[in-house]
Write a protein that holds these residues in place. Structure first.
Motif, short mmCIF file in Angstrom:
data_model
loop_
_atom_site.label_atom_id
_atom_site.label_comp_id
_atom_site.label_asym_id
_atom_site.label_seq_id
_atom_site.Cartn_x
_atom_site.Cartn_y
_atom_site.Cartn_z
N GLN A 1 -0.88 0.94 -11.59
CA GLN A 1 -1.71 -0.25 -11.51
C GLN A 1 -2.94 -0.05 -12.39
OE1 GLN A 1 -2.66 -1.36 -7.53
NE2 GLN A 1 -3.76 -3.20 -8.12
N VAL A 2 -3.32 -1.12 -13.09
CA VAL A 2 -4.45 -1.06 -14.01
C VAL A 2 -5.71 -1.52 -13.30
CG1 VAL A 2 -5.39 -1.97 -16.16
CG2 VAL A 2 -2.94 -1.45 -15.98
N GLN A 3 -6.76 -0.72 -13.44
CA GLN A 3 -8.07 -1.13 -12.94
C GLN A 3 -8.97 -1.45 -14.13
OE1 GLN A 3 -6.94 2.20 -11.62
NE2 GLN A 3 -5.76 0.91 -10.24
N LEU A 4 -9.71 -2.52 -13.99
CA LEU A 4 -10.62 -2.96 -15.06
C LEU A 4 -12.04 -3.01 -14.53
CD1 LEU A 4 -8.48 -5.92 -16.48
CD2 LEU A 4 -8.56 -3.56 -17.29
N VAL A 5 -12.97 -2.45 -15.29
CA VAL A 5 -14.37 -2.44 -14.88
C VAL A 5 -15.23 -2.95 -16.03
CG1 VAL A 5 -16.31 -1.05 -14.09
CG2 VAL A 5 -13.98 -0.50 -13.32
N GLU A 6 -15.91 -4.08 -15.78
CA GLU A 6 -16.79 -4.67 -16.79
C GLU A 6 -18.21 -4.12 -16.64
OE1 GLU A 6 -14.22 -8.27 -15.30
OE2 GLU A 6 -15.30 -6.59 -14.42
N SER A 7 -18.93 -4.17 -17.73
CA SER A 7 -20.34 -3.81 -17.72
C SER A 7 -21.02 -4.50 -18.91
CB SER A 7 -20.54 -2.29 -17.82
OG SER A 7 -19.97 -1.80 -19.02
N GLY A 8 -22.35 -4.52 -18.87
CA GLY A 8 -23.10 -5.04 -20.00
C GLY A 8 -23.73 -6.39 -19.80
N ALA A 24 -10.50 0.13 -19.03
CA ALA A 24 -9.26 0.09 -18.26
C ALA A 24 -8.84 1.50 -17.87
CB ALA A 24 -8.16 -0.56 -19.08
N SER A 25 -8.38 1.61 -16.66
CA SER A 25 -7.90 2.91 -16.20
C SER A 25 -6.65 2.70 -15.35
CB SER A 25 -8.97 3.63 -15.39
OG SER A 25 -9.29 2.88 -14.23
N GLY A 26 -5.93 3.76 -15.18
CA GLY A 26 -4.69 3.70 -14.41
C GLY A 26 -3.83 4.86 -14.80
N ALA A 97 -9.58 -9.33 -18.30
CA ALA A 97 -8.25 -9.44 -17.71
C ALA A 97 -7.21 -8.82 -18.63
CB ALA A 97 -7.91 -10.90 -17.46
N GLY A 98 -6.13 -8.34 -18.02
CA GLY A 98 -5.06 -7.72 -18.78
C GLY A 98 -3.72 -8.39 -18.56
N ASP A 99 -3.01 -8.61 -19.66
CA ASP A 99 -1.64 -9.10 -19.63
C ASP A 99 -0.76 -7.88 -19.85
OD1 ASP A 99 0.24 -11.29 -21.92
OD2 ASP A 99 0.84 -10.20 -20.11
N ASN A 100 -0.22 -7.38 -18.74
CA ASN A 100 0.39 -6.05 -18.75
C ASN A 100 1.89 -6.10 -18.53
OD1 ASN A 100 -2.34 -5.04 -18.80
ND2 ASN A 100 -2.41 -5.39 -16.60
N PRO A 101 2.59 -5.08 -19.00
CA PRO A 101 4.04 -5.00 -18.73
C PRO A 101 4.31 -4.95 -17.23
CG PRO A 101 3.40 -3.42 -20.41
CD PRO A 101 2.13 -3.98 -19.83
N PRO A 102 5.49 -5.38 -16.78
CA PRO A 102 6.64 -5.75 -17.60
C PRO A 102 6.69 -7.23 -17.99
CG PRO A 102 7.30 -5.68 -15.32
CD PRO A 102 5.84 -5.27 -15.35
N VAL A 106 1.21 -13.31 -18.62
CA VAL A 106 0.47 -13.53 -17.38
C VAL A 106 -0.62 -12.46 -17.26
CG1 VAL A 106 0.61 -13.59 -14.88
CG2 VAL A 106 2.51 -14.49 -16.24
N TYR A 107 -1.83 -12.92 -17.05
CA TYR A 107 -2.92 -11.97 -16.82
C TYR A 107 -2.84 -11.53 -15.35
CZ TYR A 107 -5.00 -13.09 -21.34
OH TYR A 107 -5.22 -13.24 -22.69
N ASP A 108 -2.41 -10.30 -15.13
CA ASP A 108 -2.17 -9.85 -13.77
C ASP A 108 -3.09 -8.75 -13.32
OD1 ASP A 108 0.92 -8.11 -14.75
OD2 ASP A 108 -1.14 -7.94 -15.44
#
Length: 120
Positions: A1-8, A24-26, A97-102, A106-108
């Motif tokens: 699972q991808v985690q996203l952290v914004e800053s700035g 992004a991390s995971g 947001a990330g549009d990730n596989p598979p 879709v931004y999931d």
């Protein structure tokens, strides 16, 4: 699972600049496209910019073309949104947001958001 952290995010006067980051991390980070969206108070979330992770090609909402620039650092799994010539109407919570596989298209995965406030 991808985690996203914004800053700035922050408070800036009209005409000023801000640079947002999204890390992004995971376990295994893979993505097709990363995007930035924003949501102003009382309004729906709208598209701001996106970048193809493989090619680096970008696209922008008409309202930010020529003022915002999205970029990526593949080695750091980070995307950026450089925002110049900011206007009060740019005030919103900005989400990465990330549009990730598979499934493509879709931004999931979504970050928690970062507040941008532009004063007149």
């Amino acid at each position: 699972q991808v985690q996203l952290v914004e800053s700035g995010g922050g408070l800036v006067q009209a005409g000023g600049s801000l640079r947002l980051s999204c890390a992004a991390s995971g376990r295994t980070f893979r993505t097709y496209t990363m995007g930035w969206f924003r949501q102003a108070p009382g309004k729906q979330r709208t598209f701001v910019a996106a970048i193809d992770w493989s090619s680096g090609s970008t696209r922008y909402a008409d309202s930010v073309k020529g003022r915002f620039t999205m970029s990526r650092d593949n080695a750091k799994n980070t995307v950026y949104l450089q925002m110049n010539s900011l206007k009060p109407e740019d005030t919103a919570v900005y989400y990465c947001a990330g549009d990730n596989p598979p499934v493509r298209g879709v931004y999931d995965s979504w970050g928690q958001g970062t507040q941008v406030t532009v004063s007149s």
